[in-house]
Design a protein around this motif. Structure first.
Motif, PDB file in Angstrom:
ATOM      1  N   GLY A  37       2.609  -0.364  -4.803  1.00 50.52           N
ATOM      2  CA  GLY A  37       1.358  -1.005  -5.189  1.00 50.52           C
ATOM      3  C   GLY A  37       0.832  -0.566  -6.541  1.00 50.52           C
ATOM      4  N   SER A  38       1.417   0.478  -7.113  1.00 50.69           N
ATOM      5  CA  SER A  38       0.995   0.924  -8.444  1.00 50.69           C
ATOM      6  C   SER A  38       2.223   1.019  -9.348  1.00 50.69           C
ATOM      7  CB  SER A  38       0.241   2.254  -8.371  1.00 50.69           C
ATOM      8  OG  SER A  38       1.041   3.259  -7.749  1.00 50.69           O
TER       9      SER A  38
ATOM     10  N   THR B 184       1.839   3.747   1.721  1.00 48.46           N
ATOM     11  CA  THR B 184       2.003   4.414   3.009  1.00 48.46           C
ATOM     12  C   THR B 184       3.494   4.506   3.322  1.00 48.46           C
ATOM     13  OG1 THR B 184       1.766   2.316   4.191  1.00 48.46           O
ATOM     14  CG2 THR B 184      -0.216   3.639   3.925  1.00 48.46           C
TER      15      THR B 184
ATOM     16  N   THR C  52       0.845  -1.184   0.000  1.00 47.83           N
ATOM     17  CA  THR C  52       0.000   0.000   0.000  1.00 47.83           C
ATOM     18  C   THR C  52       0.889   1.245   0.000  1.00 47.83           C
ATOM     19  OG1 THR C  52      -0.121  -0.041   2.402  1.00 47.83           O
ATOM     20  CG2 THR C  52      -1.901  -1.130   1.218  1.00 47.83           C
TER      21      THR C  52
ATOM     22  N   GLN D 184       5.101   0.608   6.658  1.00 45.84           N
ATOM     23  CA  GLN D 184       4.187  -0.526   6.702  1.00 45.84           C
ATOM     24  C   GLN D 184       4.941  -1.790   7.048  1.00 45.84           C
ATOM     25  OE1 GLN D 184       2.725  -1.900   2.666  1.00 45.84           O
ATOM     26  NE2 GLN D 184       3.722   0.024   2.066  1.00 45.84           N
TER      27      GLN D 184
END
Length: 101
Positions: free
Chosen positions: A86-87, A9, A7, A12
């Motif tokens: 995540g992207s 953030t 994610t 993590q």
């Protein structure tokens, strides 16, 4: 090769099962880059490893981990930052003998 979901953030932690191994990951964004702490079956094996594009994180068989972890920039060749996790930036576990994409 297996993708590990992340994610976007700045800090993590996650636990994933990779090749029958319990891998613990902690990712932290700092002013100098993204860094990882890695544990194997509950035992820390690496701390403060800089995450760079297409560069293996573990790199040492003596640490006991089968395979390795690698970040890949899906849109170029930049080192990962938390906001693209995540992207744009994917984290993969690669089995022994596999080639970095």
């Amino acid at each position: 090769m297996q993708a590990i979901p992340l994610t976007p953030t700045s800090a993590q932690s996650l636990n994933v099962l990779l090749g029958g191994q319990n891998i613990g990951l902690v990712l932290r964004q700092r002013s100098t880059g993204l860094y990882a702490d890695i544990a194997l079956n509950g035992r820390p094996i690496l701390a403060g490893v800089i995450c760079q594009d297409r560069t293996l994180l573990v790199r040492s068989l003596y640490l006991g981990m089968k395979g390795d972890l690698v970040f890949v920039d899906l849109q170029g060749k930049q080192d990962p930052t938390y906001d693209g996790l995540g992207s744009r930036y994917a984290l993969y576990w690669i089995e022994p003998g596999e080639v970095i994409p």
